[in-house]
Design an enzyme around this catalytic site. Structure first.
Site, PDB file in Angstrom:
ATOM      1  N   PRO A   2       0.535  -0.216  13.952  1.00 35.70           N
ATOM      2  CA  PRO A   2      -0.205  -0.331  15.208  1.00 35.70           C
ATOM      3  C   PRO A   2      -1.280   0.741  15.334  1.00 35.70           C
ATOM      4  O   PRO A   2      -1.075   1.889  14.922  1.00 35.70           O
ATOM      5  CB  PRO A   2       0.879  -0.144  16.269  1.00 35.70           C
ATOM      6  CG  PRO A   2       2.149  -0.476  15.592  1.00 35.70           C
ATOM      7  CD  PRO A   2       1.967  -0.064  14.161  1.00 35.70           C
ATOM      8  N   GLU A   3      -2.420   0.360  15.880  1.00 34.93           N
ATOM      9  CA  GLU A   3      -3.491   1.334  16.086  1.00 34.93           C
ATOM     10  C   GLU A   3      -3.343   1.958  17.478  1.00 34.93           C
ATOM     11  O   GLU A   3      -2.487   1.571  18.272  1.00 34.93           O
ATOM     12  CB  GLU A   3      -4.843   0.667  15.879  1.00 34.93           C
ATOM     13  CG  GLU A   3      -4.914   0.010  14.494  1.00 34.93           C
ATOM     14  CD  GLU A   3      -6.315  -0.149  13.940  1.00 34.93           C
ATOM     15  OE1 GLU A   3      -7.245   0.540  14.391  1.00 34.93           O
ATOM     16  OE2 GLU A   3      -6.476  -0.982  13.023  1.00 34.93           O
ATOM     17  N   LYS A  52      -1.548   7.698  17.252  1.00 38.35           N
ATOM     18  CA  LYS A  52      -0.503   6.710  16.997  1.00 38.35           C
ATOM     19  C   LYS A  52       0.889   7.237  17.349  1.00 38.35           C
ATOM     20  O   LYS A  52       1.897   6.686  16.899  1.00 38.35           O
ATOM     21  CB  LYS A  52      -0.551   6.285  15.524  1.00 38.35           C
ATOM     22  CG  LYS A  52      -1.889   5.654  15.124  1.00 38.35           C
ATOM     23  CD  LYS A  52      -1.914   5.273  13.661  1.00 38.35           C
ATOM     24  CE  LYS A  52      -3.273   4.674  13.278  1.00 38.35           C
ATOM     25  NZ  LYS A  52      -3.310   4.247  11.860  1.00 38.35           N
ATOM     26  N   ARG A 121      -1.780  19.057  15.419  1.00 37.11           N
ATOM     27  CA  ARG A 121      -2.138  18.631  14.059  1.00 37.11           C
ATOM     28  C   ARG A 121      -3.032  17.409  14.053  1.00 37.11           C
ATOM     29  O   ARG A 121      -3.554  17.023  12.997  1.00 37.11           O
ATOM     30  CB  ARG A 121      -0.872  18.343  13.254  1.00 37.11           C
ATOM     31  CG  ARG A 121       0.010  19.552  13.011  1.00 37.11           C
ATOM     32  CD  ARG A 121       1.003  19.290  11.895  1.00 37.11           C
ATOM     33  NE  ARG A 121       1.956  18.232  12.217  1.00 37.11           N
ATOM     34  CZ  ARG A 121       3.148  18.452  12.762  1.00 37.11           C
ATOM     35  NH1 ARG A 121       3.525  19.688  13.077  1.00 37.11           N
ATOM     36  NH2 ARG A 121       3.971  17.451  13.005  1.00 37.11           N
ATOM     37  N   ASN A 162      -7.038   0.726  10.321  1.00 36.64           N
ATOM     38  CA  ASN A 162      -7.860  -0.030   9.382  1.00 36.64           C
ATOM     39  C   ASN A 162      -8.824  -0.993  10.063  1.00 36.64           C
ATOM     40  O   ASN A 162      -9.941  -1.202   9.594  1.00 36.64           O
ATOM     41  CB  ASN A 162      -6.947  -0.798   8.418  1.00 36.64           C
ATOM     42  CG  ASN A 162      -7.509  -0.836   7.016  1.00 36.64           C
ATOM     43  OD1 ASN A 162      -8.548  -0.254   6.738  1.00 36.64           O
ATOM     44  ND2 ASN A 162      -6.816  -1.527   6.130  1.00 36.64           N
ATOM     45  N   ARG A 258      -5.424   1.799   1.062  1.00 37.57           N
ATOM     46  CA  ARG A 258      -5.588   0.854   2.167  1.00 37.57           C
ATOM     47  C   ARG A 258      -6.728  -0.110   1.868  1.00 37.57           C
ATOM     48  O   ARG A 258      -7.693   0.242   1.185  1.00 37.57           O
ATOM     49  CB  ARG A 258      -5.885   1.604   3.481  1.00 37.57           C
ATOM     50  CG  ARG A 258      -4.821   2.584   3.909  1.00 37.57           C
ATOM     51  CD  ARG A 258      -3.485   1.921   4.222  1.00 37.57           C
ATOM     52  NE  ARG A 258      -3.603   0.974   5.310  1.00 37.57           N
ATOM     53  CZ  ARG A 258      -3.524   1.291   6.598  1.00 37.57           C
ATOM     54  NH1 ARG A 258      -3.333   2.558   6.957  1.00 37.57           N
ATOM     55  NH2 ARG A 258      -3.623   0.365   7.528  1.00 37.57           N
TER      56      ARG A 258
END
Length: 268
Positions: A2-3, A52, A121, A162, A258
């Site tokens: 999931p984005e 995410k 991070r 993506n 990817r």
């Protein structure tokens, strides 16, 4: 995976369903049982997303950090709750609804300092109002790495996956392998602003739509896209199909493990 818009939708939903009242917390699978017992009956203070990552706040009792990864999902329904089905890592039950979490990469109880360390991070998230795009620009502008790889690096920019990566580069005519340091600041600002707009729309409608009005199915007289991700897109998962703008077959390759999609003519 999931984005970012999906996690922000979940944060809004969970805040609306559960915040401000005690919740029943359990782990039918058992892998989160000890932590669930500490939270059971406590007040669900709120929820937020950063990229995410999803964070459930229980105030002095800790913060549950959730990363869905490739297989994690939430299911939700009104009360009364049904019997758990499958490997339910975490179940929440509130005043009117319940939700089950299955298959996450991470589901852990943290203290505020540990949660803050995870957020530190991560790069700026286009969906957060406290985001600082100049921090991402500082990384991008001095990097030899391709802009396609940088957009997927969560330490540079949080929440872009993506689909948004492929689509925002197409919309601005940027070749995916362009080194980050070859971009100028104006182009970066345009990319960032477009991501903010596209991802906010994704939060609102629950799917990724990136096609401008003149290229929608009804405008072009073409069939609507059928894909489990939903939404109308220019290049993502359209390898070999004609570009909606110029007709050139959409190209495909792999980058850092990817799938990468682009139009060779519109993104020279």
């Amino acid at each position: 995976m999931p984005e970012g818009h999906t996690l922000h939708r979940l944060a809004r939903l969970h805040k609306r369903r559960f915040a401000g009242a005690p919740v029943a917390v359990s782990s039918p699978q058992g892998r989160f049982a000890a932590e669930a017992s500490r939270l059971d009956g406590q007040v669900f203070v709120g929820a937020e997303a950063h990229g995410k990552h999803l964070f459930h706040d229980y105030g002095p009792h800790g913060i549950v950090h959730i990363h869905l990864g490739l297989y994690g999902t939430f299911g939700e329904a009104p009360l009364p709750a049904s019997e758990p089905v499958g490997q339910v890592r975490l179940r929440l039950a509130g005043r009117t609804h319940w939700t089950d979490l299955r298959g996450p990469t991470k589901c852990e109880l943290l203290d505020p300092a540990q949660a803050d360390a995870i957020k530190a991070r991560l790069g700026p998230d286009p969906l957060r109002r406290d985001a600082k795009p100049e921090l991402a620009w500082a990384r991008v502008s001095r990097s030899k790495t391709s802009i396609a790889a940088l957009l997927m690096d969560q330490a540079v920019l949080a929440g872009v996956g993506n689909v948004y990566r492929a689509e925002v580069l197409f919309r601005h005519g940027v070749a995916p392998l362009t080194p980050g340091r070859a971009l100028d600041r104006t182009l970066w600002d345009d990319l960032w602003a477009d991501l903010v707009t596209l991802m906010r729309d994704g939060v609102r409608v629950g799917r990724i739509d990136t096609v401008r009005p003149e290229h929608l199915p009804e405008a072009m007289g073409r069939a609507a896209r059928v894909d489990r991700h939903g939404g109308e897109v220019y290049v993502y998962r359209r390898a070999g199909e004609p570009c909606l703008v110029c007709g050139t077959p959409v190209a495909h390759s792999e980058l850092v493990g990817r799938n990468l999609y682009w139009c060779p003519k519109c993104q020279p």
